[in-house]
Design a protein around this motif. Structure first.
Motif, PDB file in Angstrom:
ATOM      1  N   ARG A 122     140.400  81.765 -23.771  1.00  0.00           N
ATOM      2  CA  ARG A 122     140.026  80.422 -23.331  1.00  0.00           C
ATOM      3  C   ARG A 122     139.163  80.481 -22.070  1.00  0.00           C
ATOM      4  O   ARG A 122     138.171  79.777 -21.941  1.00  0.00           O
ATOM      5  N   LYS A 123     139.558  81.350 -21.160  1.00  0.00           N
ATOM      6  CA  LYS A 123     138.844  81.489 -19.906  1.00  0.00           C
ATOM      7  C   LYS A 123     137.401  81.947 -20.166  1.00  0.00           C
ATOM      8  O   LYS A 123     136.442  81.397 -19.623  1.00  0.00           O
ATOM      9  N   ARG A 124     137.293  82.939 -21.020  1.00  0.00           N
ATOM     10  CA  ARG A 124     136.006  83.522 -21.371  1.00  0.00           C
ATOM     11  C   ARG A 124     135.077  82.465 -21.976  1.00  0.00           C
ATOM     12  O   ARG A 124     133.907  82.352 -21.615  1.00  0.00           O
ATOM     13  N   VAL A 125     135.639  81.676 -22.902  1.00  0.00           N
ATOM     14  CA  VAL A 125     134.830  80.660 -23.581  1.00  0.00           C
ATOM     15  C   VAL A 125     134.381  79.608 -22.579  1.00  0.00           C
ATOM     16  O   VAL A 125     133.225  79.176 -22.573  1.00  0.00           O
ATOM     17  N   LYS A 126     135.301  79.226 -21.711  1.00  0.00           N
ATOM     18  CA  LYS A 126     134.965  78.221 -20.704  1.00  0.00           C
ATOM     19  C   LYS A 126     133.821  78.705 -19.808  1.00  0.00           C
ATOM     20  O   LYS A 126     132.856  77.985 -19.548  1.00  0.00           O
ATOM     21  N   GLU A 127     133.957  79.939 -19.360  1.00  0.00           N
ATOM     22  CA  GLU A 127     132.928  80.531 -18.504  1.00  0.00           C
ATOM     23  C   GLU A 127     131.557  80.501 -19.159  1.00  0.00           C
ATOM     24  O   GLU A 127     130.577  80.032 -18.573  1.00  0.00           O
ATOM     25  N   ILE A 128     131.527  80.993 -20.389  1.00  0.00           N
ATOM     26  CA  ILE A 128     130.215  81.123 -21.012  1.00  0.00           C
ATOM     27  C   ILE A 128     129.635  79.759 -21.354  1.00  0.00           C
ATOM     28  O   ILE A 128     128.425  79.548 -21.294  1.00  0.00           O
ATOM     29  N   LEU A 129     130.525  78.782 -21.671  1.00  0.00           N
ATOM     30  CA  LEU A 129     130.024  77.428 -21.928  1.00  0.00           C
ATOM     31  C   LEU A 129     129.436  76.841 -20.659  1.00  0.00           C
ATOM     32  O   LEU A 129     128.436  76.131 -20.681  1.00  0.00           O
ATOM     33  N   GLU A 130     130.056  77.157 -19.533  1.00  0.00           N
ATOM     34  CA  GLU A 130     129.501  76.714 -18.258  1.00  0.00           C
ATOM     35  C   GLU A 130     128.129  77.333 -18.044  1.00  0.00           C
ATOM     36  O   GLU A 130     127.176  76.652 -17.650  1.00  0.00           O
ATOM     37  N   SER A 131     128.022  78.610 -18.344  1.00  0.00           N
ATOM     38  CA  SER A 131     126.750  79.269 -18.052  1.00  0.00           C
ATOM     39  C   SER A 131     125.625  78.817 -18.986  1.00  0.00           C
ATOM     40  O   SER A 131     124.458  78.966 -18.652  1.00  0.00           O
ATOM     41  N   VAL A 132     125.966  78.255 -20.164  1.00  0.00           N
ATOM     42  CA  VAL A 132     124.887  77.668 -20.971  1.00  0.00           C
ATOM     43  C   VAL A 132     124.807  76.158 -20.746  1.00  0.00           C
ATOM     44  O   VAL A 132     124.054  75.457 -21.424  1.00  0.00           O
ATOM     45  N   GLY A 133     125.618  75.657 -19.822  1.00  0.00           N
ATOM     46  CA  GLY A 133     125.544  74.254 -19.442  1.00  0.00           C
ATOM     47  C   GLY A 133     126.139  73.300 -20.450  1.00  0.00           C
ATOM     48  O   GLY A 133     125.740  72.143 -20.558  1.00  0.00           O
ATOM     49  N   LEU A 134     127.127  73.772 -21.225  1.00  0.00           N
ATOM     50  CA  LEU A 134     127.699  72.895 -22.247  1.00  0.00           C
ATOM     51  C   LEU A 134     129.204  72.705 -22.103  1.00  0.00           C
ATOM     52  O   LEU A 134     129.874  72.292 -23.042  1.00  0.00           O
ATOM     53  N   ASP A 135     129.736  72.999 -20.890  1.00  0.00           N
ATOM     54  CA  ASP A 135     131.185  72.886 -20.737  1.00  0.00           C
ATOM     55  C   ASP A 135     131.668  71.459 -20.997  1.00  0.00           C
ATOM     56  O   ASP A 135     132.787  71.244 -21.425  1.00  0.00           O
ATOM     57  N   ALA A 136     130.796  70.482 -20.792  1.00  0.00           N
ATOM     58  CA  ALA A 136     131.189  69.094 -21.037  1.00  0.00           C
ATOM     59  C   ALA A 136     131.187  68.752 -22.524  1.00  0.00           C
ATOM     60  O   ALA A 136     131.687  67.710 -22.932  1.00  0.00           O
ATOM     61  N   HIS A 137     130.610  69.625 -23.320  1.00  0.00           N
ATOM     62  CA  HIS A 137     130.489  69.324 -24.751  1.00  0.00           C
ATOM     63  C   HIS A 137     131.435  70.154 -25.609  1.00  0.00           C
ATOM     64  O   HIS A 137     131.277  70.218 -26.824  1.00  0.00           O
ATOM     65  N   ALA A 138     132.435  70.745 -24.992  1.00  0.00           N
ATOM     66  CA  ALA A 138     133.306  71.682 -25.708  1.00  0.00           C
ATOM     67  C   ALA A 138     133.930  71.083 -26.965  1.00  0.00           C
ATOM     68  O   ALA A 138     134.132  71.763 -27.961  1.00  0.00           O
TER      69      ALA A 138
END
Ligand SMILES: Nc1ncnc2c1ncn2[C@@H]1O[C@H](COP(=O)(O)OP(=O)(O)OP(=O)(O)O)[C@@H](O)[C@H]1O
Ligand SMILES: [Mg+2]
Lengths: 239, 408
Positions: A122-138
Motif C-alpha cells: 500500500r505504501k509503495r502504491v501510494k508513493e508512486i501515485l504521488e510521484s505521477v501526481g494521481l494520489d487524489a485519483h486512487a
C-alpha cells in the motif's frame, strides 16, 4: 559486460507461405541505467525488437541476454516470473484493466511478484501515485480518466515494482503533443530515479534527436546507433 | 490476487451477457428442481397407494410359505397361536401402526346363471379397512365384522357375474381336509383398487366366514402397516432380531418385493428424468461455454497485458475459471431458490390432476422438496461450468503474448 546484450538477432514471421524477416542480424549493447530510443519507419522491426528484449516473444537466431541471463533458454513459467520481477511495460493504448481502479491497477504487479507485505504494498502504491501526481485519483476507474492520466497510471504500474528494465512501445502516440511531452519527461525522470534501464520506441523525431542514445532501424537492420555524450541529463527531463 | 474481484466486476460489467447466461442456468435448474419434485411425488404417491391398497408394508408368514404355498397352501399357514404371538410381538415394535390377518385361497363364486373363479381374501374387516385405505368402495359399503356373510367384489369380477350390491351368491371352496364346501354370501360392496387386473378376479370376505369355509383356524399372512414407510428397514431389523430371540418359525416379505412393477415404473420415470436432465445440461453447457468464449475473446488484450506483466498461464486459466464458476454458482443457487419458490406456489394452488390410468380418482398436483436433487444439480452445473470454461481459458492462456497485445 553490458546489462543487455543483443547479438546477431534475427526474427522471421511466417505469413502463409511467405516468411518475413523482421530483424536481420541486429546487435547492440545497452548499459544499466541507459535510456535508449528506438526509431525508424513503420514496419522496420521496432516493436519486434522490444518484444524480444521484453521476453514476450522468441527469436530465430542470435542471442539476447539480460543481466547475464539468456532470456529464451527458459520455459514459459520462468519467463513469466522473470518479467514479473524485472520488467515493466508501458503500452501505446495504456492497457489498464477496466474493472480495477487506479490503486488496484498500480498494485497488480506487486501482487504478481509477491515480494512484499500488504502494508509495504500500500505504501509503495501510494508513493508512486504521488510521484505521477494521481494520489487524489486512487479510487477512480480508468474510464474516468483522460488519456494523459491513464498513461500516468500505466507508468506508475510499470515502475511500482522497481523493475530493472522499462519497455515502452510508442507510449505517447495516443496523446496530444503537449501531454505526450510531459508524460515522456515523467517516465524518463521516474525511471532515472529508480535506476531502471529504459528502451522506448517512438516516431517522434524531436525525442530521437534529443536522445542520449538513439538506435535507428530500417527493414529490420540497425542503420544508426548514436550515443550523444554531450547531452546533459536535464535537457529533456522537464521538456 | 484480484481473481475474485476481477471475476465479479467483469460479471457486473457485462450485465446483459451475464444475465443471459445466468438465466439459462436458472431456468434449467429450476425446471430440474420442479420436475424432480414431481417425479418424487409420483414415486411417493404410487408407493403409498400400493402399500395401502394391498400389500401393507410387510407381510409375515410361516417359514417356507413363499416357496411352497402354491403347491401346498394348507401346509404353510400360521396356526392361531403363532399368529397371535406374531401380532403381540409386532405391537411392541415402534412405527408399527396396525396388524391384520389374512387367509388367501381361490374359490368359485356363482349365482344360478354363472360362476367365476375368484381370488379370495378373508380379512379382519376393521384393521384391513385401514390398510386398504387406497381401496375405493365404488358401490355399497365395506365389510362389517358384524355381518359375517358380507363380501365385497372387485369391479371386474362383479361385472363378470353380473352381481349387484344386495345380491346373494354361493361361494364354493375346498376345506383343508380336501372336501368341497359352500357358504352363502351377500354382496355388500364393489371396490376398485389401483390395478384393474386384480379387480377382475378379487373378492374379500370376513376372516371367520372364510375360515368356516376352509374348516381351519389358521391364516396365511399377518399384514403390517407402519406409520412411516421410511421406517421399514428399521422395523424389519427389529422383527428379525425379536423373532430369532423368541424362536418364531416365520419369514417376511417387504411390499417392494411383492410389487415389482413399482420398480419398473420408477425406472421408467428415472429414464424420463435423466433425459430431461441431459437436455437441460446440454443447454446449460452451451450457454456457459458461449458466454465464456465471447468473454475470453473480448479480453484478449487484457490477457496479453497481464501476461506481459508476468502473470503465468495458470493465472489466466484461474481467472476465467473463477469467472465461469462464479456465474454458474449464481445461476444454480438462484435456480434452486426459484425452483423451490415455484414448488411451494404450485403446491399451494392445489391444482387437480386428472385420474391416472386404472384409477377413478383425480388427485391434487404436488411437488416434493428433494434436497438430493438440489445438491446434485448444483454440483453438475458447477462441473459443467468448469469444463465449459476450461477450454476457452486454456486457449486464452496459450495465445502468443504479442498477438494478444496486438488484438484490440
Ligand atoms: N505477428 C506478425 N505476423 C507477421 N508479420 C509480422 C507480425 N508482427 C510484425 N510483422 C512484420 O514484421 C515487420 C516488423 O514489424 P514491427 O511491428 O516490428 O514494426 P514497427 O517498427 O514496430 O512498426 P510500427 O512503427 O508501425 O509499429 C513488419 O513487416 C510487420 O509486417
Ligand atoms: Mg510497432
Amino acid at each position: 559486460m553490458s546489462f543487455i546484450q543483443v547479438k546477431n538477432l534475427t526474427k522471421y514471421y511466417q505469413l502463409g507461405k511467405n516468411s518475413i524477416q523482421a530483424l536481420k542480424n541486429v546487435s547492440m549493447n545497452i548499459d544499466e541505467g541507459e535510456q535508449l530510443f528506438l526509431g525508424g519507419p513503420s514496419g522496420s522491426g521496432k516493436s519486434t525488437l522490444l518484444h524480444i528484449i521484453g521476453c514476450l516473444d522468441r527469436y530465430d537466431t542470435g542471442s539476447v541476454t539480460i543481466d547475464g541471463r539468456d532470456v529464451t533458454l527458459t520455459n514459459d513459467r520462468e519467463m513469466s516470473d522473470f518479467r514479473a520481477f524485472n520488467i515493466g511495460f508501458v503500452f501505446q493504448n495504456f492497457n489498464l484493466l477496466p474493472v480495477l481502479n487506479v490503486f488496484e491497477n498500480v498494485q497488480y504487479p506487486l501482487l504478481l511478484s509477491r515480494a512484499i507485505s500488504a502494508d509495504q504494498r500500500r505504501k509503495r502504491v501510494k508513493e508512486i501515485l504521488e510521484s505521477v501526481g494521481l494520489d487524489a485519483h486512487a479510487e477512480h476507474f480508468p474510464n474516468e480518466l483522460s488519456g494523459g492520466q491513464r498513461q500516468r497510471v500505466a507508468i506508475a504500474r510499470a515502475l511500482v515494482h522497481k523493475p530493472k528494465l522499462l519497455i515502452a512501445d510508442e507510449p505517447t502516440a495516443n496523446l496530444d503533443s503537449t501531454t505526450g511531452a510531459v508524460i515522456m519527461a515523467l517516465m524518463l525522470d521516474l525511471s532515472l530515479k529508480h535506476g531502471s534501464t529504459v528502451i522506448i520506441c517512438t516516431h517522434n523525431q524531436e525525442l530521437l534527436v534529443q536522445a542520449q542514445r538513439c538506435v535507428m532501424l530500417r527493414d529490420g537492420e540497425v542503420t544508426n546507433d548514436i550515443v550523444t555524450q554531450i547531452q546533459s541529463e536535464n535537457t529533456y527531463v522537464y521538456a | 490476487m484480484y481473481t475474485l474481484k476481477v471475476a465479479w466486476r467483469n460479471i457486473l460489467r457485462h450485465k446483459r451477457r451475464s444475465i443471459f447466461a445466468i438465466l439459462t442456468i436458472v431456468v434449467g435448474v429450476a425446471n430440474i428442481v420442479m420436475f424432480g419434485g414431481f417425479v418424487e411425488a409420483n414415486y411417493i404417491g404410487l408407493r403409498e397407494s400400493i402399500i395401502r391398497s394391498q400389500y401393507g408394508h410387510l407381510q409375515i408368514h410361516q417359514k417356507g410359505y413363499e416357496l411352497n404355498f402354491r403347491q401346498e397352501p394348507n401346509q404353510y399357514r400360521l396356526s392361531p397361536e403363532s399368529a397371535q404371538q406374531v401380532q403381540a410381538l409386532l405391537e411392541t415394535i415402534p412405527h408399527v401402526l396396525i396388524t391384520s390377518r389374512r387367509l388367501e385361497f381361490t374359490g368359485l363364486l356363482g349365482n344360478e346363471k354363472t360362476s367365476r373363479a375368484a381370488i379370495i381374501r378373508g380379512v379382519d374387516p376393521d384393521s384391513e379397512a385401514l390398510i386398504n385405505s387406497a381401496l375405493t368402495i365404488i358401490e355399497g359399503v365395506d365389510l362389517d365384522p358384524d355381518k359375517q356373510e358380507g363380501v365385497i367384489l372387485g369391479e371386474g369380477l362383479a361385472q363378470g357375474i353380473n352381481a349387484k350390491v344386495g345380491d346373494r351368491l354361493t361361494l364354493l371352496g375346498t376345506t383343508v381336509n380336501g372336501v368341497m364346501n359352500a357358504v352363502d354370501v351377500e354382496v355388500v360392496g364393489i371396490f376398485q383398487s389401483f390395478a384393474k387386473e386384480y379387480d377382475d378376479a378379487a373378492m374379500m370376505m370376513v376372516l371367520e366366514n372364510a375360515q368356516t369355509l376352509l374348516n381351519t383356524q389358521s391364516i396365511d399372512t399377518v399384514v403390517v402397516l407402519l406409520d412411516d414407510t421410511l421406517a421399514l428397514p428399521e422395523v424389519v431389523r427389529a422383527v428379525a432380531r425379536e423373532s430369532q430371540q423368541r424362536q418364531f418359525d416365520i419369514e417376511w416379505i417387504e411390499w417392494f418385493r411383492l410389487a415389482n412393477f413399482y420398480q419398473k415404473v420408477v425406472d421408467l420415470y428415472n429414464g424420463f428424468f435423466l433425459f430431461i436432465n441431459l437436455v437441460i445440461y446440454v443447454v446449460v453447457l452451451f450457454g456457459i461455454s458461449n458466454t465464456m468464449i465471447v468473454t475470453v475473446m473480448e479480453r484478449t488484450f487484457e490477457i496479453g497485458t497481464l501476461r506481459a506483466m508476468g502473470m503465468r498461464r495458470s493465472g489466466i486459466v484461474t481467472q476465467f475459471l473463477t469467472e465461469g464458476i462464479m456465474l454458474a454458482s449464481l445461476g444454480a443457487i438462484l435456480g434452486i431458490a426459484i425452483g423451490i419458490a415455484f414448488t411451494w406456489l404450485i403446491n399451494s394452488l392445489e391444482i387437480m390432476m386428472p385420474a391416472p390410468p386404472g384409477s377413478s380418482k383425480g388427485y391434487p398436483l404436488r411437488l416434493e422438496y428433494v434436497e438430493e436433487i438440489w445438491l446434485n444439480s448444483v454440483s453438475i452445473v458447477l462441473i459443467i461450468a468448469f469444463f465449459a470454461t476450461l477450454f476457452p481459458a486454456l486457449q486464452a492462456s496459450r495465445k502468443a503474448i504479442v498477438d494478444a497485445l496486438r488484438h484490440v
